[in-house]
Design a protein around this motif. Sequence first.
Motif, PDB file in Angstrom:
ATOM      1  N   SER A 284       0.825  -1.217   0.000  1.00 19.31           N
ATOM      2  CA  SER A 284       0.000   0.000   0.000  1.00 19.31           C
ATOM      3  C   SER A 284       0.852   1.257   0.000  1.00 19.31           C
ATOM      4  N   ALA A 285       2.056   1.171   0.600  1.00 21.84           N
ATOM      5  CA  ALA A 285       2.955   2.311   0.600  1.00 21.84           C
ATOM      6  C   ALA A 285       3.846   2.338  -0.636  1.00 21.84           C
ATOM      7  N   VAL A 286       4.100   1.163  -1.183  1.00 25.10           N
ATOM      8  CA  VAL A 286       4.975   1.061  -2.345  1.00 25.10           C
ATOM      9  C   VAL A 286       4.269   1.500  -3.628  1.00 25.10           C
ATOM     10  N   GLU A 287       2.997   1.119  -3.756  1.00 23.81           N
ATOM     11  CA  GLU A 287       2.285   1.266  -5.031  1.00 23.81           C
ATOM     12  C   GLU A 287       2.276   2.690  -5.607  1.00 23.81           C
ATOM     13  N   PRO A 288       1.985   3.741  -4.810  1.00 20.21           N
ATOM     14  CA  PRO A 288       1.932   5.084  -5.415  1.00 20.21           C
ATOM     15  C   PRO A 288       3.238   5.489  -6.097  1.00 20.21           C
ATOM     16  N   ASP A 289       4.378   5.291  -5.419  1.00 22.08           N
ATOM     17  CA  ASP A 289       5.661   5.668  -6.017  1.00 22.08           C
ATOM     18  C   ASP A 289       6.048   4.727  -7.143  1.00 22.08           C
ATOM     19  N   ALA A 290       5.736   3.433  -6.975  1.00 23.40           N
ATOM     20  CA  ALA A 290       6.049   2.475  -8.031  1.00 23.40           C
ATOM     21  C   ALA A 290       5.279   2.817  -9.309  1.00 23.40           C
ATOM     22  N   LYS A 291       4.022   3.179  -9.154  1.00 22.88           N
ATOM     23  CA  LYS A 291       3.210   3.555 -10.322  1.00 22.88           C
ATOM     24  C   LYS A 291       3.753   4.806 -10.994  1.00 22.88           C
ATOM     25  N   ARG A 292       4.143   5.792 -10.186  1.00 28.20           N
ATOM     26  CA  ARG A 292       4.644   7.045 -10.753  1.00 28.20           C
ATOM     27  C   ARG A 292       5.918   6.824 -11.565  1.00 28.20           C
TER      28      ARG A 292
END
Length: 320
Positions: A284-292
Amino acid sequence: MKTVIALFDDRDEAMRAYAALQEAGYAQADLDILTNDDRDDEPKLAKMREYIPQPDVDVYLQGVSDGGTIITANVSDSAVERAAGVMSSFNMVNIKERAVTMKGVYAQLSDPAQNKNVLEVIEEDLQVGKEEVERGRMRIYTVVTEREVQQDVTLRDETLKVSRRPVNRSVSINPDLFKQKSFEMVEIDEIAKVKKTARVVEEVSLGKEVIEKIETIKETLRRQDVEIEEVKTARTFVDYDTDFRGFYTTNFSNSGVTYEELQPAFNYGHKLATTEPFRSSPWSAVEPDAKRIWEEKNPGTWEQNQTIIKYAWEKVRSER
């Protein structure tokens, strides 16, 4: 890369530690021996001031100046604990104790709060003292009370009594016969006379009786130890080829897309799982930056690759 350092007073002990590091798989090129009798070591010893905080570095350098030997190992972040464990199995110098005894060196080492490479071993000691506490108080004082008493006493009571009786007796006539005469008698009675005397019938004293007793104190003491464990080195992307292809076969073989076309997504998930902070954070914390980051290089393709990226991240991360 990080440098693990150990100081030894005994040269032979240092060489045994050096050999143990080689047997543990550390390359000779990553290991070094520093002494005070090799001029080539002088710049290396001076450079230690750049990466060892004060006053710790003074302890190491003074140890070498006194004839000691330093062993250094340049290792990856994941191999630091293992290298330190190998060195600590030999008779290396306790830097904290040496700092206290050395002349000209500060008695305190660097603050662990300011040095992330330092962990403290902490334990509690039991210190039992004595304190006087008041458990009770007593006093004595006098009180005057009254009580009625009675005692029988025999008293004499005199009563004057006049008795008359008829008499018929002749007397001789003489000049004093008809002179006036009188006779007195005193009536005496006894009365009770009270006299009080005081006497001591009891003595009451107040003092202390002191005894000594042994009391066993039971307490739980805590100790914080530093455990050393080897952290597995992450497997390379090639090592997961079978797993990734199996996932592709199960989920995407009928999609019309080849494994090679999806390989960048598998590779990206592997990279996330081997890089901080993505490795130690929840998805849940990884996904936003990984997506960007993914969208910056592959615009508009996150949704169709998200499942593969997450699978690769979870697979690699679960084996660490």
